[in-house]
Write a protein that holds these residues in place. Structure first.
Motif: not given
Length: 247
Positions: A117-119, A129-130, A225-226, A233-238
């Motif tokens: 998350c960078g922090g 994320v889970l 990845q990030k 809202r959470t954006i999960v980049q694979l």
């Protein structure tokens, strides 16, 4: 109110009796609502500076002002003060203040989440994320290359036609057909992008993974990845470039 306050924020004196100040009392309730929903002191200060009302005179809101409101039991009523918030909300706020004042040790997964998350992410991010990881564990077919496959190159098409023609001949020139087939396979292999390789790898990883009750540091490190946060809202980049939104 100019100068130093003689009554807590949210109250006013009317004919010798303490009354609710409607505008300020609503701000007090909003402070408790936002704090219990996870807002930090800094976020509350920013909101109050934008939305008002002012705490005292022209002084801008600061963290100490917010803290004084959150710790003041008078807002639950008694001793001549009308109640502004419910007792239960006040008690929950005190529990949160205590928990936040004593940060718990981070697990390896939480440390990995912080890196991605960078922090330090808000508390709700961990659950979102889970949820994303468990959706992929339940159905790895949800993982797909982030870019559409290119059409076959001219060279691949030419080799495919050449192989078809060689196989039609009688007798079949087996050496030529074998060389052409190998050339075709090599060109097809070269045409596969890194996203497709990574997509297949991720499908295997999640296909072997069991449902998670909590975040797993190794799975996070190997698949994500990030992580970005947009409008709560959470954006999960694979690692194949695909993005999946938490919920």
């Amino acid at each position: 109110m100019a100068g130093n306050r003689k009554l807590p924020f949210g109250y006013r004196m009317e004919r010798g009796e303490i009354k609710e100040n409607p505008l300020e009392a609503e701000a007090v309730r909003e402070i408790f609502r936002r704090y219990l929903a996870g807002a930090s002191y800094a976020a509350l200060v920013e909101h109050l500076r934008d939305a008002g009302p002012t705490y005292v005179g022209d002084k801008p809101w600061n963290k100490n002002m917010v803290a004084r409101i959150l710790e003041n039991a008078k807002y639950t009523g008694g001793s001549g003060f009308p109640p502004v918030i419910q007792q239960g909300a006040f008690q929950k706020a005190q529990m949160q203040r205590k928990e936040r004042a004593t940060p718990s040790a981070k697990t390896p997964a939480q440390k990995e989440l912080r890196r991605l998350c960078g922090g330090n992410p808000p508390k709700y991010i961990e659950g979102q994320v889970l949820g994303v990881l468990n959706r992929l564990t339940a159905d790895p077919r949800l993982i797909s290359a982030s870019v559409s496959e290119d059409e076959e190159s001219v060279q691949i098409q030419a080799l495919r036609r050449k192989l078809a023609e060689l196989l039609k001949e009688a007798p079949v020139d087996e050496d030529a057909a074998r060389r052409t087939a190998l050339d075709l396979a090599a060109n097809q292999l070269d045409a596969i992008g890194s996203e497709e390789y990574e997509t297949e790898r991720l499908r295997r990883v999640f296909g072997r993974a069991a449902p998670l009750e909590s975040l797993d540091a190794d799975l996070l490190r190997g698949s994500v990845q990030k992580i970005t946060i947009r409008n709560h809202r959470t954006i999960v980049q694979l690692k194949n470039g695909q993005t999946i939104e938490g919920r």
